[in-house]
Design a protein around this motif. Sequence first.
Motif, PDB file in Angstrom:
ATOM      1  N   VAL A 163     -25.462  45.283  21.019  1.00 58.81           N
ATOM      2  CA  VAL A 163     -25.101  45.634  22.397  1.00 58.81           C
ATOM      3  C   VAL A 163     -24.176  46.850  22.401  1.00 58.81           C
ATOM      4  O   VAL A 163     -24.356  47.779  23.189  1.00 58.81           O
ATOM      5  CB  VAL A 163     -24.441  44.444  23.124  1.00 58.81           C
ATOM      6  N   LEU A 164     -23.190  46.863  21.501  1.00 56.21           N
ATOM      7  CA  LEU A 164     -22.269  48.003  21.431  1.00 56.21           C
ATOM      8  C   LEU A 164     -23.002  49.290  21.067  1.00 56.21           C
ATOM      9  O   LEU A 164     -22.722  50.346  21.636  1.00 56.21           O
ATOM     10  CB  LEU A 164     -21.160  47.710  20.427  1.00 56.21           C
ATOM     11  N   LYS A 165     -23.943  49.216  20.133  1.00 59.66           N
ATOM     12  CA  LYS A 165     -24.731  50.397  19.770  1.00 59.66           C
ATOM     13  C   LYS A 165     -25.525  50.908  20.969  1.00 59.66           C
ATOM     14  O   LYS A 165     -25.597  52.110  21.216  1.00 59.66           O
ATOM     15  CB  LYS A 165     -25.680  50.068  18.619  1.00 59.66           C
ATOM     16  N   LEU A 166     -26.117  49.980  21.720  1.00 63.06           N
ATOM     17  CA  LEU A 166     -26.872  50.360  22.911  1.00 63.06           C
ATOM     18  C   LEU A 166     -25.970  51.049  23.932  1.00 63.06           C
ATOM     19  O   LEU A 166     -26.324  52.080  24.510  1.00 63.06           O
ATOM     20  CB  LEU A 166     -27.545  49.129  23.534  1.00 63.06           C
ATOM     21  N   LEU A 167     -24.786  50.494  24.156  1.00 64.28           N
ATOM     22  CA  LEU A 167     -23.848  51.088  25.110  1.00 64.28           C
ATOM     23  C   LEU A 167     -23.401  52.471  24.670  1.00 64.28           C
ATOM     24  O   LEU A 167     -23.284  53.383  25.493  1.00 64.28           O
ATOM     25  CB  LEU A 167     -22.633  50.178  25.297  1.00 64.28           C
ATOM     26  N   LYS A 168     -23.157  52.646  23.375  1.00 64.37           N
ATOM     27  CA  LYS A 168     -22.750  53.962  22.876  1.00 64.37           C
ATOM     28  C   LYS A 168     -23.856  54.989  23.090  1.00 64.37           C
ATOM     29  O   LYS A 168     -23.594  56.120  23.500  1.00 64.37           O
ATOM     30  CB  LYS A 168     -22.387  53.873  21.397  1.00 64.37           C
ATOM     31  N   ARG A 169     -25.112  54.601  22.825  1.00 69.10           N
ATOM     32  CA  ARG A 169     -26.234  55.521  23.058  1.00 69.10           C
ATOM     33  C   ARG A 169     -26.346  55.868  24.534  1.00 69.10           C
ATOM     34  O   ARG A 169     -26.574  57.015  24.915  1.00 69.10           O
ATOM     35  CB  ARG A 169     -27.550  54.903  22.555  1.00 69.10           C
ATOM     36  N   PHE A 170     -26.202  54.851  25.390  1.00 69.54           N
ATOM     37  CA  PHE A 170     -26.284  55.065  26.830  1.00 69.54           C
ATOM     38  C   PHE A 170     -25.198  56.035  27.298  1.00 69.54           C
ATOM     39  O   PHE A 170     -25.470  56.972  28.035  1.00 69.54           O
ATOM     40  CB  PHE A 170     -26.163  53.735  27.571  1.00 69.54           C
ATOM     41  N   ARG A 171     -23.949  55.799  26.845  1.00 63.95           N
ATOM     42  CA  ARG A 171     -22.842  56.665  27.258  1.00 63.95           C
ATOM     43  C   ARG A 171     -23.054  58.097  26.786  1.00 63.95           C
ATOM     44  O   ARG A 171     -22.757  59.046  27.506  1.00 63.95           O
ATOM     45  CB  ARG A 171     -21.533  56.112  26.716  1.00 63.95           C
ATOM     46  N   LYS A 172     -23.551  58.248  25.553  1.00 60.63           N
ATOM     47  CA  LYS A 172     -23.796  59.590  25.008  1.00 60.63           C
ATOM     48  C   LYS A 172     -24.837  60.326  25.851  1.00 60.63           C
ATOM     49  O   LYS A 172     -24.653  61.482  26.220  1.00 60.63           O
ATOM     50  CB  LYS A 172     -24.278  59.470  23.564  1.00 60.63           C
ATOM     51  N   ARG A 173     -25.917  59.654  26.203  1.00 62.58           N
ATOM     52  CA  ARG A 173     -26.961  60.276  27.043  1.00 62.58           C
ATOM     53  C   ARG A 173     -26.430  60.574  28.433  1.00 62.58           C
ATOM     54  O   ARG A 173     -26.741  61.603  29.022  1.00 62.58           O
ATOM     55  CB  ARG A 173     -28.181  59.361  27.146  1.00 62.58           C
ATOM     56  N   TRP A 174     -25.630  59.664  28.976  1.00 66.01           N
ATOM     57  CA  TRP A 174     -25.087  59.834  30.322  1.00 66.01           C
ATOM     58  C   TRP A 174     -24.156  61.051  30.363  1.00 66.01           C
ATOM     59  O   TRP A 174     -24.190  61.846  31.293  1.00 66.01           O
ATOM     60  CB  TRP A 174     -24.349  58.570  30.747  1.00 66.01           C
ATOM     61  N   ARG A 175     -23.305  61.191  29.326  1.00 63.42           N
ATOM     62  CA  ARG A 175     -22.381  62.322  29.285  1.00 63.42           C
ATOM     63  C   ARG A 175     -23.125  63.645  29.143  1.00 63.42           C
ATOM     64  O   ARG A 175     -22.749  64.644  29.735  1.00 63.42           O
ATOM     65  CB  ARG A 175     -21.398  62.160  28.126  1.00 63.42           C
ATOM     66  N   SER A 176     -24.178  63.651  28.326  1.00 60.63           N
ATOM     67  CA  SER A 176     -24.922  64.896  28.111  1.00 60.63           C
ATOM     68  C   SER A 176     -25.752  65.272  29.340  1.00 60.63           C
ATOM     69  O   SER A 176     -26.118  66.423  29.507  1.00 60.63           O
ATOM     70  CB  SER A 176     -25.814  64.789  26.889  1.00 60.63           C
ATOM     71  N   ALA A 177     -26.024  64.326  30.217  1.00 53.86           N
ATOM     72  CA  ALA A 177     -26.821  64.594  31.418  1.00 53.86           C
ATOM     73  C   ALA A 177     -25.970  65.203  32.535  1.00 53.86           C
ATOM     74  O   ALA A 177     -26.510  65.723  33.501  1.00 53.86           O
ATOM     75  CB  ALA A 177     -27.460  63.307  31.914  1.00 53.86           C
ATOM     76  N   LYS A 178     -24.668  65.152  32.397  1.00 55.97           N
ATOM     77  CA  LYS A 178     -23.785  65.694  33.448  1.00 55.97           C
ATOM     78  C   LYS A 178     -23.825  67.182  33.516  1.00 55.97           C
ATOM     79  O   LYS A 178     -23.953  67.927  32.637  1.00 55.97           O
ATOM     80  CB  LYS A 178     -22.349  65.240  33.222  1.00 55.97           C
TER      81      LYS A 178
END
Length: 57
Positions: free
Chosen positions: A42-57
């Motif tokens: 779950v933590l790995k999934l959240l880290k990937r999600f946050r990384k993609r979310w930040r790069s999409a800004k």
Amino acid sequence: MTFIEKDGYMVIANSAMLALEKAYGACVNTAERLDLKSEEDVLKLLKRFRKRWRSAK
């Protein structure tokens, strides 16, 4: 309090518990679909999600 008909009988059920059971079932199905087996997954999934979310800004 919720009234449910089950097998021809009226059953009184706790509305909050029914909602929690439904939410839990949805979480289990999603975890299985995403192949999440541990908290670490779950933590790995959240880290990937946050990384993609930040790069999409």
